[in-house]
Design a protein around this motif. Structure first.
Motif, PDB file in Angstrom:
ATOM      1  N   HIS A   4       0.864  -1.178   0.000  1.00  0.00           N
ATOM      2  CA  HIS A   4       0.000   0.000   0.000  1.00  0.00           C
ATOM      3  C   HIS A   4       0.903   1.231   0.000  1.00  0.00           C
ATOM      4  O   HIS A   4       1.748   1.370   0.891  1.00  0.00           O
ATOM      5  CB  HIS A   4      -0.894   0.016   1.242  1.00  0.00           C
ATOM      6  N   LEU A  41      -7.134   3.037  -4.545  1.00  0.00           N
ATOM      7  CA  LEU A  41      -8.047   2.838  -3.435  1.00  0.00           C
ATOM      8  C   LEU A  41      -8.827   4.113  -3.147  1.00  0.00           C
ATOM      9  O   LEU A  41      -8.431   5.214  -3.562  1.00  0.00           O
ATOM     10  CB  LEU A  41      -7.272   2.406  -2.188  1.00  0.00           C
ATOM     11  N   GLU A  42      -9.897   3.965  -2.417  1.00  0.00           N
ATOM     12  CA  GLU A  42     -10.732   5.112  -2.064  1.00  0.00           C
ATOM     13  C   GLU A  42      -9.949   6.100  -1.204  1.00  0.00           C
ATOM     14  O   GLU A  42      -9.152   5.718  -0.347  1.00  0.00           O
ATOM     15  CB  GLU A  42     -11.962   4.623  -1.298  1.00  0.00           C
ATOM     16  N   LYS A  44      -8.837   8.672   1.642  1.00  0.00           N
ATOM     17  CA  LYS A  44      -9.063   8.779   3.074  1.00  0.00           C
ATOM     18  C   LYS A  44      -8.906  10.236   3.510  1.00  0.00           C
ATOM     19  O   LYS A  44      -8.165  11.008   2.901  1.00  0.00           O
ATOM     20  CB  LYS A  44      -8.066   7.907   3.839  1.00  0.00           C
ATOM     21  N   ASN A  93     -15.750  -8.169   1.604  1.00  0.00           N
ATOM     22  CA  ASN A  93     -16.484  -7.001   1.109  1.00  0.00           C
ATOM     23  C   ASN A  93     -17.870  -7.384   0.600  1.00  0.00           C
ATOM     24  O   ASN A  93     -18.742  -6.530   0.464  1.00  0.00           O
ATOM     25  CB  ASN A  93     -15.681  -6.323  -0.004  1.00  0.00           C
ATOM     26  N   LYS A 101     -18.546  -1.686   8.088  1.00  0.00           N
ATOM     27  CA  LYS A 101     -18.019  -0.598   7.260  1.00  0.00           C
ATOM     28  C   LYS A 101     -17.407   0.520   8.103  1.00  0.00           C
ATOM     29  O   LYS A 101     -16.594   1.297   7.608  1.00  0.00           O
ATOM     30  CB  LYS A 101     -19.138  -0.018   6.389  1.00  0.00           C
ATOM     31  N   GLU A 124     -12.024  -0.312   3.726  1.00  0.00           N
ATOM     32  CA  GLU A 124     -10.964  -0.276   2.721  1.00  0.00           C
ATOM     33  C   GLU A 124      -9.738  -1.036   3.202  1.00  0.00           C
ATOM     34  O   GLU A 124      -9.354  -0.927   4.374  1.00  0.00           O
ATOM     35  CB  GLU A 124     -10.568   1.174   2.404  1.00  0.00           C
ATOM     36  N   SER A 125      -9.129  -1.784   2.303  1.00  0.00           N
ATOM     37  CA  SER A 125      -7.900  -2.508   2.637  1.00  0.00           C
ATOM     38  C   SER A 125      -6.792  -1.515   2.962  1.00  0.00           C
ATOM     39  O   SER A 125      -6.519  -0.592   2.196  1.00  0.00           O
ATOM     40  CB  SER A 125      -7.483  -3.391   1.456  1.00  0.00           C
TER      41      SER A 125
END
Length: 259
Positions: A4, A41-42, A44, A93, A101, A124-125
């Motif tokens: 990541h 990824l989404e 943050k 998921n 969540k 999210e991972s």
């Protein structure tokens, strides 16, 4: 290898075109001998406005081709190669509840020869890790300690009487150590704590493992049923499937991976 990373914001097309350079900074082997890919990824809230979170995955070509060779020789074709820790996230998921969540949780899948960890931060991972240690070590200890065969050792591990449980602490010590190290790294990086551990894989079926991990890690530990949202009304042997559902986590998550 799963990493990541934070990168400057760009489109997925720009990421793909620059991926070799980005992966070369984070993957510890020659990329000419690897397959690799990435996913955005989404965002943050704690990221700078011009940054994005990306997951980079790589596997050595020889390892991937061994898997492909086995499957093609069995008469099948392959549409997708995934990795276990990513598959864990995909499976979890599916049917995620509102509570899950909003939680920070760890998925731990104990296989025969390795254990995979995926820490999920509010859906999210956030961190993936593979530990080269699995439940087979426990079985080997029982084979040696009781001078019995493999099948009998496996049965004893699942039954988990007091004599067997005395081996559990030594058998699972390396797994607990590496899980704790992963938790410490995540909590130091994110400044927040993991609230619950969801356990799967064949190793999760050993009697006493949830209580042992709960005691050593200090958080709730539950066996995860990856088919909890699957319509099982037409199944003939539903109880058997549910009882063995922790074994299905990785294959189910791989099947759910987007092509």
């Amino acid at each position: 290898i799963v990493r990541h990373v934070e990168l400057p914001k760009m489109t997925i097309q720009e990421l793909k075109s620059s991926l070799r350079y980005q992966a070369d900074l984070h993957i510890p082997f020659n990329l000419d001998e690897a397959y690799y890919d990435a996913h955005i990824l989404e965002d943050k809230e704690n990221l700078p406005e011009n940054k994005m979170r990306v997951i980079i995955v790589a596997i050595k070509r020889k390892d991937a081709e061994e898997v492909v060779d086995i499957i093609t020789k069995a008469g099948y074709s392959i549409d997708l190669l995934s990795v276990d820790s990513v598959a864990l996230f995909n499976a979890f998921n599916y049917g995620l509840t509102d509570n899950e969540k909003s939680e920070i949780i760890a998925l731990v899948d104990i296989g025969a020869s390795k254990t995979n960890i995926n820490i999920i931060d509010k859906g999210e991972s956030a961190l993936c890790r593979e530990i080269k240690y699995g439940g087979i070590k426990f079985t080997e200890m029982l084979i040696e300690g009781f001078n019995i065969g493999f099948d009998e050792a496996e049965q004893k591990k699942l039954a988990g009487d007091d004599a067997i449980l005395s081996f559990a602490g030594e058998a699972y010590k390396p797994i607990v150590r590496d899980i704790r190290a992963s938790f410490d790294y995540f909590e130091g990086m994110m400044g927040t704590s993991i609230q619950k551990l969801y356990l799967s894989g064949g190793g999760s079926l050993a009697r006493g493992i949830t209580d042992y991990l709960k005691e050593k890690l200090g958080i709730p530990v539950v066996i995860w049923n990856p088919i909890r949202k699957v319509d099982d009304s037409s199944l003939e042997d539903k109880d058997f499937l549910i009882g063995n559902s922790p074994l299905l986590t990785v294959c189910m998550g791989t099947a759910m991976s987007p092509l």
